[in-house]
Motif scaffolding. Structure first.
Motif, mmCIF file in Angstrom:
data_model
loop_
_atom_site.group_PDB
_atom_site.id
_atom_site.type_symbol
_atom_site.label_atom_id
_atom_site.label_comp_id
_atom_site.label_asym_id
_atom_site.label_seq_id
_atom_site.Cartn_x
_atom_site.Cartn_y
_atom_site.Cartn_z
ATOM 1 N N THR B 31 0.895 -45.069 -4.220
ATOM 2 C CA THR B 31 -0.437 -45.451 -3.729
ATOM 3 C C THR B 31 -0.339 -46.053 -2.332
ATOM 4 O O THR B 31 -1.333 -46.169 -1.629
ATOM 5 C CB THR B 31 -1.127 -46.481 -4.655
ATOM 6 O OG1 THR B 31 -0.399 -47.712 -4.611
ATOM 7 C CG2 THR B 31 -1.227 -45.986 -6.069
ATOM 8 N N LYS B 32 0.863 -46.457 -1.966
ATOM 9 C CA LYS B 32 1.088 -46.932 -0.591
ATOM 10 C C LYS B 32 1.604 -45.735 0.191
ATOM 11 O O LYS B 32 2.719 -45.290 -0.032
ATOM 12 C CB LYS B 32 2.171 -48.008 -0.573
ATOM 13 C CG LYS B 32 1.671 -49.387 -0.838
ATOM 14 C CD LYS B 32 1.663 -50.188 0.423
ATOM 15 C CE LYS B 32 1.403 -51.660 0.110
ATOM 16 N NZ LYS B 32 1.280 -52.436 1.321
ATOM 17 N N LEU B 33 0.791 -45.191 1.034
ATOM 18 C CA LEU B 33 1.177 -43.965 1.707
ATOM 19 C C LEU B 33 2.320 -44.224 2.685
ATOM 20 O O LEU B 33 2.244 -45.112 3.526
ATOM 21 C CB LEU B 33 -0.030 -43.369 2.431
ATOM 22 C CG LEU B 33 -1.183 -42.991 1.494
ATOM 23 C CD1 LEU B 33 -2.342 -42.399 2.274
ATOM 24 C CD2 LEU B 33 -0.727 -41.994 0.440
ATOM 25 N N MET B 34 3.372 -43.439 2.536
ATOM 26 C CA MET B 34 4.536 -43.538 3.424
ATOM 27 C C MET B 34 5.136 -42.142 3.497
ATOM 28 O O MET B 34 4.762 -41.253 2.744
ATOM 29 C CB MET B 34 5.552 -44.543 2.854
ATOM 30 C CG MET B 34 6.074 -44.194 1.487
ATOM 31 S SD MET B 34 7.167 -45.453 0.781
ATOM 32 C CE MET B 34 6.007 -46.550 -0.001
ATOM 33 N N THR B 35 6.092 -41.954 4.379
ATOM 34 C CA THR B 35 6.687 -40.620 4.489
ATOM 35 C C THR B 35 7.454 -40.303 3.203
ATOM 36 O O THR B 35 7.892 -41.208 2.487
ATOM 37 C CB THR B 35 7.652 -40.514 5.681
ATOM 38 O OG1 THR B 35 8.726 -41.443 5.480
ATOM 39 C CG2 THR B 35 6.947 -40.837 6.998
ATOM 40 N N GLU B 36 7.639 -39.028 2.944
ATOM 41 C CA GLU B 36 8.393 -38.599 1.758
ATOM 42 C C GLU B 36 9.789 -39.182 1.781
ATOM 43 O O GLU B 36 10.333 -39.578 0.758
ATOM 44 C CB GLU B 36 8.540 -37.075 1.760
ATOM 45 C CG GLU B 36 7.346 -36.369 1.203
ATOM 46 C CD GLU B 36 7.512 -34.866 1.309
ATOM 47 O OE1 GLU B 36 6.533 -34.180 1.035
ATOM 48 O OE2 GLU B 36 8.599 -34.398 1.688
#
Lengths: 107, 374
Positions: B31-36
């Protein structure tokens, strides 16, 4: 290093000290710190501290395979990390000496 | 052993509460958008700790503390605007590649059909490729909103994690495809040409790789380093090692469904026999599918030959060969042929080493196969 940083940096210094003893990995660092009494302080903060140490160049890392299947990141201290740790320990001794004199004298 | 493993491939080394808690934390992290790459690094680190705690029979709460939400907060405390920015940059990169690919295909198809002014096609107001970009962008925004809304429910019940996981996987492409369908059945166009969208996409990609290269060199990596710390092996090796977990998960799910319906559970022997049967069926369906396509191709050549000059027939046949080759490598091979070959290889390796899928050291047996091959 100023004293505010020192107080905030005790977990960081502790983690760096464990890494300075030889190449190690997350679970091993947690186990050593738990044994020494850092139980509730470290759990979720270990990863961010390790990342910060790596970004500052105080530790280096490599990926390897663990005998249990998943990949494992191994950490080693760098020469910059050794210097930082030596400075940290010196400042820590200084501030605890001061704190001890003040608190015990006051008692 | 140099097989790189994304954490997803070896997550099933965990069982019971270890897997349950790990999946809670994993859902929260998504839910915390970050890079793959950042997500993979974090989860790989955590998975290794959980796996060792499990192996040593140490309770999972001694690793995370009693408050999982607090643990997640601490674990992600260093996630800043940089992580979100990295995620958005990565998604825009993908949108740009898809846009360039689709617009490129448009121009190639126009050329094949004899339109020598193929570039003029791009000067009309924007069509499918740009609508796809709009749709995917909308999908990303929906995903961000969904993550913020559902974050507090993640720890309450497994069904919320399952819903969110499906949403993350499906939102972007559902929104993209919906946008293309809207374009196809309406007169709507975007007030910008495909040419402009193509130029912007190319400029973005160039900028993205240059900036990434400069940051890589600043961090002591080579210019085109993609952020992956995994050691390089083939895609086939990665998929084969992941199939141990995939089949085991499938077996557990089938038995859960049977248990819910009150039916007798499937034994491991029956499951293995069924899987081998499915692999043979996949082989037959692969051959039949390709046979049907080949038959369709030959019959279309025959019908064109009946009404056209030999040179036109030859041109048509050559064009169809190019289209079929592209379709084979872009669609047929990855979706049909490659999965079948991987299954066949996977069961072949296990049979050769005298193991079956459920043996404790099945994973090690696959790893050893590739170690010996190096």
């Amino acid at each position: 290093m100023d004293d505010t940083q020192l107080l905030k940096g005790i977990p960081q210094g502790g983690i760096l000290s464990v890494i300075s003893r030889g190449e190690t990995y997350g679970y091993e660092i947690l186990s050593v710190l738990n044994e020494k009494g850092f139980e509730n302080l470290i759990e979720g903060t270990l990863y961010p501290v390790l990342t910060r140490l790596e970004k500052k160049g105080l530790v280096s890392s490599r990926m390897g395979k663990s005998p249990l299947g998943p990949s494992r990141k191994y950490f080693s201290i760098t020469s910059a990390g050794q210097e930082y740790l030596a400075g940290f320990i010196e400042n820590y001794r200084r501030i605890t000496d001061i704190a001890q004199k003040i608190l015990i004298e006051e008692e | 052993m140099n097989i790189p493993v994304s954490y997803i491939e070896t997550k099933n080394t965990l069982r019971g509460e270890y897997l349950e808690v790990f999946e809670q934390i994993e859902s929260y992290c998504t839910t915390k958008l970050m890079t793959e790459q950042e997500l993979d690094d974090r989860m790989t680190y955590l998975l290794d700790i959980f796996a060792e705690a499990q192996a040593n029979n140490v309770p999972v709460r001694s690793v995370t503390g009693d408050d999982i939400k607090q643990f997640c907060g601490d674990f992600l405390s260093d996630c800043s605007w940089r992580s979100l920015f990295g995620y958005i940059a990565q998604v825009l990169k993908r949108i740009s590649w898809v846009t360039v690919f689709l617009l490129g295909i448009t121009v190639v198809c126009e050329l094949i059909s004899g339109n020598i002014n193929a570039a003029d096609v791009l000067m009309n107001n924007s069509k499918a490729a740009s609508w796809l970009a709009v749709g995917v962008t909308a999908g990303v925004l929906m995903q961000l909103a969904a993550g913020l809304i559902i974050r507090s429910f993640i720890f309450k019940a497994k069904k919320y994690r399952s819903i969110y996981s499906k949403m993350v996987n499906g939102t972007i492409w559902t929104a993209g495809i919906a946008a293309v369908i809207v374009f196809s059945f309406s007169e709507l166009t975007l007030p910008v040409s495909d040419a402009a969208v193509l130029v912007l996409s190319v400029l973005y990609l160039a900028g993205y790789y240059v900036v990434r290269g400069i940051l890589n060199q600043k961090n002591g990596h080579r210019f085109f380093y993609d952020g992956s710390q995994k050691q390089r092996t083939t895609f086939g090796q990665q998929v084969v090692t992941s199939m141990v977990g995939e089949f085991r998960r499938d077996y557990d799910k089938k038995n859960e469904r049977l248990a819910r319906k009150g039916k007798p559970l499937m034994s491991q022997e029956d499951y293995l026999a069924k899987t081998v049967k499915d692999t043979k069926a996949a082989k037959i369906s692969t051959i039949v599918s390709f046979g049907l396509i080949a038959a369709g191709y030959i019959s279309s050549i025959i019908s064109v030959a009946a009404d056209s000059a030999p040179a036109d027939t030859l041109f048509y046949a050559a064009t169809m060969v190019i289209v079929l080759v592209i379709l084979y490598f872009v669609i047929f091979y990855p979706l049909v042929v490659y999965p079948y070959l991987i299954r066949k290889k996977f069961f072949g390796i296990l049979e050769k080493s005298g193991k079956n899928l459920f043996d404790k050291d099945a994973y090690d047996c696959i790893a050893k196969y590739y170690e010996d091959a190096e």
